[in-house]
Scaffold this motif. Structure first.
Motif, PDB file in Angstrom:
ATOM      1  N   THR A  86       0.844  -1.197   0.000  1.00 54.74           N
ATOM      2  CA  THR A  86       0.000   0.000   0.000  1.00 54.74           C
ATOM      3  C   THR A  86       0.879   1.246   0.000  1.00 54.74           C
ATOM      4  O   THR A  86       2.043   1.218   0.415  1.00 54.74           O
ATOM      5  N   ASP A  87       0.301   2.364  -0.450  1.00 54.67           N
ATOM      6  CA  ASP A  87       1.035   3.627  -0.465  1.00 54.67           C
ATOM      7  C   ASP A  87       1.448   4.041   0.938  1.00 54.67           C
ATOM      8  O   ASP A  87       2.537   4.598   1.140  1.00 54.67           O
ATOM      9  N   LYS A  90       4.412   2.031   1.941  1.00 50.86           N
ATOM     10  CA  LYS A  90       5.573   2.357   1.120  1.00 50.86           C
ATOM     11  C   LYS A  90       6.241   3.657   1.556  1.00 50.86           C
ATOM     12  O   LYS A  90       7.333   3.982   1.096  1.00 50.86           O
ATOM     13  N   LYS A  91       5.611   4.384   2.463  1.00 48.87           N
ATOM     14  CA  LYS A  91       6.262   5.568   3.020  1.00 48.87           C
ATOM     15  C   LYS A  91       7.431   5.176   3.916  1.00 48.87           C
ATOM     16  O   LYS A  91       8.382   5.947   4.091  1.00 48.87           O
ATOM     17  N   GLY A 209      -4.038  -2.254  -2.150  1.00 51.55           N
ATOM     18  CA  GLY A 209      -2.811  -2.336  -2.917  1.00 51.55           C
ATOM     19  C   GLY A 209      -2.910  -3.301  -4.096  1.00 51.55           C
ATOM     20  O   GLY A 209      -3.924  -3.967  -4.295  1.00 51.55           O
TER      21      GLY A 209
END
Length: 258
Positions: A86-87, A90-91, A209
């Protein structure tokens, strides 16, 4: 001297060990049997990848919600734990290419009057008024439920099995989780008699995702590239299919990887 140097290099390579974090309480993906042996689809994938990297493997079992902090703290090198890409995640970490689809579905009693989705598959908040929904803690499903079903009561659990136990005890109205696990561990078992999927499968890339991937620290770019190549080799040479067919009669690869 050259021969001695080559031998030393070979020893270093063969001595390389990769530590792999996993939940270890999530059958059929990662779990311990009665003899304490670690088994499951994710475990087999992890072994297949690390073997292709020419390294030894050691698994480290951690609660799901502590896996990413553990990776960042250096407790392990990889996460192979049914972790959706997921975004938000991914951070803080990188992911391999996806090796399993990431979707969700509701399960409830046969006589449930819940209507979580409309006929065209859109969220239907009005059909969930007053319902209590079981979710796994720190999963990708929480944001989806909070935004799409704001009036639903959410109950969080450490394991899917505890969610299902509370469903059978009528402490919750529905369970929201991955359909592969719900079918494998519940609906296809004797204890799942009297229960069914409520509504169709939900495939929402924004929340869930593009699939399940192996988690890697952002500063391990070389390792990520190695893992990607190993996963692609597993798929290309048929090893992935052998592992897949050990657990299911259908292909769990995300559409883009098939």
């Amino acid at each position: 001297m050259l021969a001695a140097g080559s031998a030393a290099f070979a020893t270093q390579v063969s001595a390389r060990e990769l530590r792999v974090g996993s939940d270890c309480t999530y059958p059929p993906f990662s779990y311990k049997n009665a003899d304490g042996n670690l088994l499951g689809f994710d475990i087999d994938i992890g072994k297949g990848v690390v073997t292709r990297l020419g390294a030894d493997i050691s698994f480290v079992c951690q609660p799901f919600d502590s896996l990413i902090p553990g990776l960042l703290a250096g407790k392990f090198d990889l996460l192979v734990a049914s972790l959706a890409i997921t975004d938000e995640r991914k951070k803080s970490i990188d992911f391999s290419v996806p090796y399993r689809s990431s979707t969700a579905r509701f399960v409830g009693p046969d006589d449930s009057d819940a209507q979580p989705l409309t006929e065209d598959g859109e969220p239907n908040p009005g059909g969930m008024e007053g319902k209590t929904i079981a979710l796994q803690r720190a999963s990708t499903y929480e944001n989806y439920m909070r935004e799409k079903f704001p009036s639903a009561n959410l109950q969080f659990y450490d394991t899917t099995d505890n969610m299902l136990l509370d469903l059978m005890s009528k402490r919750v109205d529905l369970v929201f989780a991955g359909p592969i696990k719900l079918a494998n561990d519940f609906l296809n078992e004797p204890r799942g008699k009297g229960y069914k999927f409520i509504g169709p499968e939900i495939n929402n890339i924004t929340y869930f995702g593009p699939g399940i991937g192996i988690g890697i620290r952002k500063d391990d770019l070389g390792l990520r590239q190695e893992v990607d190549s190993a996963l692609e080799a597993l798929i290309d040479d048929g090893t992935f299919k052998t592992i897949n067919d050990k657990y299911w009669s259908f292909n769990v690869l995300p559409p883009a990887s098939k």
